[in-house]
Write a protein that holds these residues in place. Sequence first.
Motif, PDB file in Angstrom:
ATOM      1  N   ILE A   1      59.673  42.432  42.487  1.00 44.33           N
ATOM      2  CA  ILE A   1      60.249  42.049  43.782  1.00 44.33           C
ATOM      3  C   ILE A   1      60.231  43.285  44.669  1.00 44.33           C
ATOM      4  N   GLU A   2      59.430  43.219  45.719  1.00 44.23           N
ATOM      5  CA  GLU A   2      59.262  44.414  46.558  1.00 44.23           C
ATOM      6  C   GLU A   2      59.926  44.237  47.909  1.00 44.23           C
ATOM      7  N   TRP A   3      59.805  45.260  48.748  1.00 43.68           N
ATOM      8  CA  TRP A   3      60.533  45.247  50.024  1.00 43.68           C
ATOM      9  C   TRP A   3      60.182  44.035  50.874  1.00 43.68           C
ATOM     10  N   ARG A   4      58.937  43.573  50.797  1.00 44.47           N
ATOM     11  CA  ARG A   4      58.551  42.437  51.633  1.00 44.47           C
ATOM     12  C   ARG A   4      59.374  41.194  51.293  1.00 44.47           C
ATOM     13  N   GLU A   5      59.452  40.915  50.019  1.00 46.27           N
ATOM     14  CA  GLU A   5      60.185  39.722  49.589  1.00 46.27           C
ATOM     15  C   GLU A   5      61.673  39.866  49.916  1.00 46.27           C
ATOM     16  N   VAL A   6      62.186  41.061  49.673  1.00 47.46           N
ATOM     17  CA  VAL A   6      63.612  41.268  49.901  1.00 47.46           C
ATOM     18  C   VAL A   6      63.936  41.163  51.388  1.00 47.46           C
ATOM     19  N   LYS A   7      63.040  41.675  52.211  1.00 47.31           N
ATOM     20  CA  LYS A   7      63.270  41.608  53.644  1.00 47.31           C
ATOM     21  C   LYS A   7      63.337  40.136  54.110  1.00 47.31           C
ATOM     22  N   ILE A   8      62.384  39.362  53.638  1.00 49.45           N
ATOM     23  CA  ILE A   8      62.393  37.944  54.039  1.00 49.45           C
ATOM     24  C   ILE A   8      63.629  37.242  53.499  1.00 49.45           C
ATOM     25  N   ALA A   9      63.961  37.541  52.236  1.00 50.48           N
ATOM     26  CA  ALA A   9      65.142  36.901  51.644  1.00 50.48           C
ATOM     27  C   ALA A   9      66.390  37.247  52.447  1.00 50.48           C
ATOM     28  N   ALA A  10      66.502  38.518  52.859  1.00 49.84           N
ATOM     29  CA  ALA A  10      67.677  38.928  53.630  1.00 49.84           C
ATOM     30  C   ALA A  10      67.711  38.213  54.975  1.00 49.84           C
ATOM     31  N   LEU A  11      66.553  38.084  55.592  1.00 49.34           N
ATOM     32  CA  LEU A  11      66.503  37.385  56.885  1.00 49.34           C
ATOM     33  C   LEU A  11      66.945  35.932  56.731  1.00 49.34           C
ATOM     34  N   ILE A  12      66.487  35.295  55.652  1.00 50.33           N
ATOM     35  CA  ILE A  12      66.863  33.902  55.431  1.00 50.33           C
ATOM     36  C   ILE A  12      68.383  33.783  55.281  1.00 50.33           C
ATOM     37  N   ILE A  13      68.955  34.721  54.540  1.00 52.72           N
ATOM     38  CA  ILE A  13      70.401  34.631  54.321  1.00 52.72           C
ATOM     39  C   ILE A  13      71.167  34.921  55.606  1.00 52.72           C
ATOM     40  N   LEU A  14      70.621  35.839  56.422  1.00 55.44           N
ATOM     41  CA  LEU A  14      71.305  36.151  57.677  1.00 55.44           C
ATOM     42  C   LEU A  14      71.125  35.064  58.732  1.00 55.44           C
ATOM     43  N   LEU A  15      70.163  34.191  58.496  1.00 57.97           N
ATOM     44  CA  LEU A  15      69.934  33.135  59.485  1.00 57.97           C
ATOM     45  C   LEU A  15      71.148  32.215  59.613  1.00 57.97           C
ATOM     46  N   LEU A  16      71.789  31.921  58.475  1.00 57.02           N
ATOM     47  CA  LEU A  16      72.891  30.956  58.524  1.00 57.02           C
ATOM     48  C   LEU A  16      74.045  31.425  59.422  1.00 57.02           C
TER      49      LEU A  16
ATOM     50  N   ARG B   1      66.479  24.189  58.809  1.00 59.14           N
ATOM     51  CA  ARG B   1      65.625  23.578  57.800  1.00 59.14           C
ATOM     52  C   ARG B   1      64.306  24.328  57.666  1.00 59.14           C
ATOM     53  N   TYR B   2      63.610  24.508  58.798  1.00 64.08           N
ATOM     54  CA  TYR B   2      62.209  24.914  58.685  1.00 64.08           C
ATOM     55  C   TYR B   2      62.013  26.418  58.622  1.00 64.08           C
ATOM     56  N   LEU B   3      62.911  27.227  59.209  1.00 70.46           N
ATOM     57  CA  LEU B   3      62.736  28.675  59.096  1.00 70.46           C
ATOM     58  C   LEU B   3      62.887  29.157  57.650  1.00 70.46           C
ATOM     59  N   PRO B   4      63.945  28.723  56.929  1.00 60.93           N
ATOM     60  CA  PRO B   4      64.000  29.141  55.519  1.00 60.93           C
ATOM     61  C   PRO B   4      62.799  28.655  54.715  1.00 60.93           C
ATOM     62  N   ILE B   5      62.351  27.424  54.953  1.00 60.11           N
ATOM     63  CA  ILE B   5      61.194  26.919  54.196  1.00 60.11           C
ATOM     64  C   ILE B   5      59.982  27.817  54.462  1.00 60.11           C
ATOM     65  N   PHE B   6      59.816  28.190  55.725  1.00 62.76           N
ATOM     66  CA  PHE B   6      58.728  29.094  56.107  1.00 62.76           C
ATOM     67  C   PHE B   6      58.830  30.391  55.315  1.00 62.76           C
ATOM     68  N   GLY B   7      59.998  31.016  55.354  1.00 67.90           N
ATOM     69  CA  GLY B   7      60.177  32.287  54.666  1.00 67.90           C
ATOM     70  C   GLY B   7      59.970  32.162  53.166  1.00 67.90           C
TER      71      GLY B   7
END
Lengths: 578, 189
Positions: A427-442, A511-517
């Motif tokens: 799990i590298e910075w790219r995945e973690v960055k996207i995961a963090a963005l998804i969590i911050l979206l809510l 719905r669709y932004l997390p699915i995208f990420g």
Amino acid sequence: MLNILALIVFFILLFALIYVFGEYIAWIYQKETRSKNELPKKLSFFKKLDRPFKLIEEKIFSFLNIEPDKEMNWKQYLFSLLIFNGILFVFLFLVFKFQNILPLNPLNLDGMSWDQAFHTASTFISNTNQQHYGGETLSYFSQLFAVCLAMFLSAGTGLALAPAFTRGIQNEEATKLGNFYVNLIKGLIRFLLPVSFIVGLILISQGSPQWFGGEIVVNTIEGVKQVIRIGPVAGIEAIKTLGTNGGGYFAANAAHPFENPTILANIVLNLIMLASPMAIIYAFGIWIGKRRHGVILIGALFVIFLGLFWVTAAGEAQPNRAIIMNETNLTVDQSAGNMEGKETRFGSLLSSLWAISTTSTTNGAVNSMHNSYTPQGSVGPFLAMAMNCLYNGIGVGLLNLMTYIFICVFIAGLMIGRAPQYLGKQIEWREVKIAALIILLLPVLVLFPTSIAVITEAGKEAIHNPGFTGFSEVLYEMFSAGANNGSGMEGLMDNSVFYNLLNGGAILMGRYLPIFGQLVIAGNLSKKKIRPETEGTLKVENLSFLVLFVGVMIIIGGLIFMPALAVGPIAEMLSEGM
Amino acid sequence: MSIKKNIVVAIKLTLLSLLIFSIVYPLLLGGVGQLFADKTAGSIIYQDGEAVGSRLIGQNFESDSYFISRLSSINYDASTSGSDNLAASNPKLQHRIAADLEEIEKKYHPGNKAVPADLITESGSALDPHISPEAAYFQVEYLAEKTGISESTLNSLIEEHTESKLLGLFGESRVNVLELNLALEEVLD
């Protein structure tokens, strides 16, 4: 004591159902996920279903003119998903807007306004089912050709994401995640349709109608005319619950005796509501060849689930304060708990169990009115929505869970100074960055609209109950939209241009932004090598990881929203003592 | 897949889904559901050949000689549904409860007897067909006086019509008010 025994029986039934559903779903997508696990002998009779299902599916594939073996990379997968959902959106919008001129409208109901049609179409394609209309204002055509259709297809869309994401983890230096249409159709034909049919029959046996004859008029024994709305309720109720949809046929949702007629019906609905998203997590364990991992994940979430349930059940077992405060000299027997907004047959325990089940699975159906809950009772549903990863919606629940796991693996990796790795994938910075963005979206989708609503006239005039509860209503509504939950503290007068657009927009982004990420992450992981597990690998199956995982979920999911919750239910709880 | 092909597939699949999920599924379910006789059609109760209500949908009883149901802000108008959604902190709820308690005091003279909470609270659906057995027993003394039926007969009527918890575990015991009143009418005749 009896209550504890009842809960134990309920959860034993639940785990049995998760086992059957989970093994079955895992088997459906065995090929698509490159799983090496077979159905256990006990359940091998499912294999007999393979041939008839295959025949139907092949007919459908050839009608659609698609080659099932042609697989898609993450971009193509997302693209197909968006086009399919986009067309469905346009169709739903038109049906809701123009139901007045469409057939099967014996009561001559009006079409929706454009903003309400936008909100309603958004909410149904995204498996959210937040309702700004009363179910009674929809014609048979809208109920069957829009609502029932979207309940199947949005659940199918969510379900189709689980095997694709899993393929990303299973692949080694490859790009293809599977064929969206194949995953969608298999899930619909093999799981959602047959199970809905069985549940529908159980509901009919309990009294839920499946009737097409228009409303029924009776003359009561007091000589009063009673008009009873009725319709094809049982079938919609079944997929509504199984597919984590939650949009009621009637305004009163699953509190309505036609939707949820008996205690048995309530138990069956509550079981499948929880079992379908939980079973996918179990199936994930099977796909990756580690049944134990799926069980552990379900178990970790179950600890949080039980905690929230306890808070709410204990709150609702308390008397309603408005009754205690009455100034007459009569005594009121409130030993049954807070009965305002609850059905006699369910009482406070089954109502609380449902409330936590519906919010932790993003189902959104209610069998009691959350607006009338005690302040303590309403904290549970709030937190269950805020975490947004407790089992969650069908299919997407697994993806949200993985998002948290990546964050967690990363934090754990930092703590012990090892390269974070999950199931052999680094799990590298790219995945973690996207995961963090998804969590911050809510928080963005919940807190910004809430602030807008409480400082504008358009937002404030919709508030139904005064004081802290009024703020809770708004916050709850935004959670319900942003987290694609669909539950409502139904008091809020939310059918306005303001709320329709604000919530509709949040629903689509939620719905669709997390699915995208998440599909980007799956695509990334798919290209990586699988590293063998060594002594130095972070173990994801031991107790310390679980404690960390639960902790991260509570801290991230819960604490982001603590300030907002403090102004709503918590403030109300504290002010009660004064 | 190209954009064009994707759109064609998506439209075809939507049409096919309409056929399966919006037409075949509900009709087939309704057809097989006929096994359960009147249940697909709303569990309607007939008295002398006339439909007098649904077993599942509550009704308002105003006459002095019937058991009363729970409160309903929609007055048991079953063409709609849903309660008033009042929070405990809402003064409206406090006023409603005070007014109802006053009415109960006038009508039933409970004295030291506790008023069962379900008689002064509204159900979620506002169409609740049930009351708790306690709420039924609470009305016995008053109804005995009004109808001339003995208290013991009324008590046994309630007992007969009390539905217990599922497996003795799940849910709450309850009495179907419409069925209870129909039975009461039979005794009167």
